[in-house]
Design an enzyme around this catalytic site. Sequence first.
Site, short mmCIF file in Angstrom:
data_model
loop_
_atom_site.label_atom_id
_atom_site.label_comp_id
_atom_site.label_asym_id
_atom_site.label_seq_id
_atom_site.Cartn_x
_atom_site.Cartn_y
_atom_site.Cartn_z
N THR A 1 -4.85 -19.38 3.32
CA THR A 1 -5.20 -19.17 1.90
C THR A 1 -4.71 -17.79 1.45
O THR A 1 -4.92 -16.80 2.15
CB THR A 1 -6.72 -19.30 1.72
N CYS B 1 0.88 5.37 11.48
CA CYS B 1 0.54 4.13 12.16
C CYS B 1 0.39 4.34 13.67
O CYS B 1 0.22 3.38 14.40
CB CYS B 1 1.58 3.07 11.86
N HIS C 1 0.80 -1.23 0.00
CA HIS C 1 0.00 0.00 0.00
C HIS C 1 0.83 1.28 0.00
O HIS C 1 0.28 2.38 -0.09
CB HIS C 1 -1.03 0.00 1.14
C1 LIG Z 1 8.83 2.24 7.50
C2 LIG Z 1 7.55 1.49 7.71
N1 LIG Z 1 7.59 0.25 8.18
C3 LIG Z 1 6.48 -0.46 8.38
C4 LIG Z 1 5.24 0.07 8.12
C5 LIG Z 1 4.02 -0.76 8.35
O1 LIG Z 1 3.56 -1.23 7.10
P1 LIG Z 1 2.15 -1.95 6.97
O2 LIG Z 1 1.14 -0.86 7.00
O3 LIG Z 1 2.22 -2.65 5.63
O4 LIG Z 1 2.03 -2.93 8.07
C6 LIG Z 1 5.14 1.39 7.65
C7 LIG Z 1 3.82 2.03 7.46
O5 LIG Z 1 3.60 3.15 7.86
C8 LIG Z 1 6.34 2.12 7.42
O6 LIG Z 1 6.30 3.35 6.95
#
Ligand SMILES: Cc1ncc(COP(=O)(O)O)c(C=O)c1O
Length: 395
Positions: free
Chosen positions: A260, A346, A221
């Site tokens: 799956t 996140c 994504h």
């Molecule tokens: C450097 C980094 N690592 C890991 C992630 C986490 O990725 P995912 O959303 O695919 O779990 C992010 C998402 O913000 C990211 O920027």
Amino acid sequence: METSSERPMGTSQQQDKAIYLDYNATTPVDPQVFQAMEPYFKEHFGNPASAGHRWGWVAESAVTKARAQVASAIGAKSSEITFTGGATESNNWVLFGLISKIREENPYEPIHFITSCVEHSSIMKAMGAVQKMGVEVDFLPVNRYGQVEIETLRKALKPHTKLMSFIWVNNEIGTINPIPEIARLAKEAKIYLHTDATQAVGKIPVDVTEMGIDLMSFSAHKIYGPKGTGALYMRSKDPKVQINPLIYGGGQERGLRSGTLNVPAIAGFGVAAEICQKNLPLENQRMTELRNFLWSHLQAAIPGIRLNGHPTERAPNNLNITLPGHKTEMLIPRLQKMGVSTGSACGTGAMVISHVLTGIGLTSEEAQCSLRLSLGRWTTQEELTQAVEILKGAW
Ligand SMILES: Cc1ncc(COP(=O)(O)O)c(C=O)c1O
């Protein structure tokens, strides 16, 4: 395969002229990617594990194709790619899978991991969890740009160091770590190197074989593919990486990650990776020009503004800025026409002081006066001109 000229809904200015500048948080699905995914929701709905009929074969061949596309985009072999539910999962798997493998062979062997203090939370928190399992972890300090210094790393090595894990391109400040240099040290010391390349793939050249990386996490994504899909690259020789499976069950993904497969998402990931690979040089140049345009105009419009992260060794699409004395918390209500971020997307959405900004030496007060602007495939110069006006008015 060309970049889609069709602009995905939502990034367009139809939404009351809103400007999306948060491509590091997530990207819209490229229309070509969406098109490639669609048949696997409809007529090609088969399970790739169904080896006895055509529905299964069609699904299996889509996964095989996507695996080759994803592998090619990072200079790997298809057999070195395992599909996961995203980079968070890949990051966690590396740590827990390696500990489990080592302890299976010798439950009393001491284990030491090295990482840095500016990693994504999926490494920071997972490292915190493995400490509770008796693993020794060093969170190395970084320089004022957010890079790991080779000498600091060399000094941290111990006879029982089993893994070093460093983010390639920082998701908040865009700084690029010297991964090829770190890889040389890892090889010399015979220690696995894992890199979280979630923000590197599609933005800067990534070749795991040439650069000597052992394990690498990345996500669909962030490269105009669907959410909830990612991959872990694991080197197959010199050295062959060995970690225990993440999930046990039907034996999918060479027995490493049962369950799956999400065929539509994987097919989309493949096309997204292929588009990124083909367009990287042009996209990189276009992003750099737009980013430089934005930065020079911001500097002219907002006196006292500062750049966080490395001035040149940074992702082409990222700006992280601070205006001392002006808390971004107050700013957000005035930035309703823009999609920007005050930290990692996140996070919980609450006002969390960024460990990355404090990790590069900002005070918590300064960190609260910082904003991340990240550009992407459909960002235009006109939008950036408007964004500068909005920021100037708000700040
Ligand atoms: C450097 C980094 N690592 C890991 C992630 C986490 O990725 P995912 O959303 O695919 O779990 C992010 C998402 O913000 C990211 O920027």
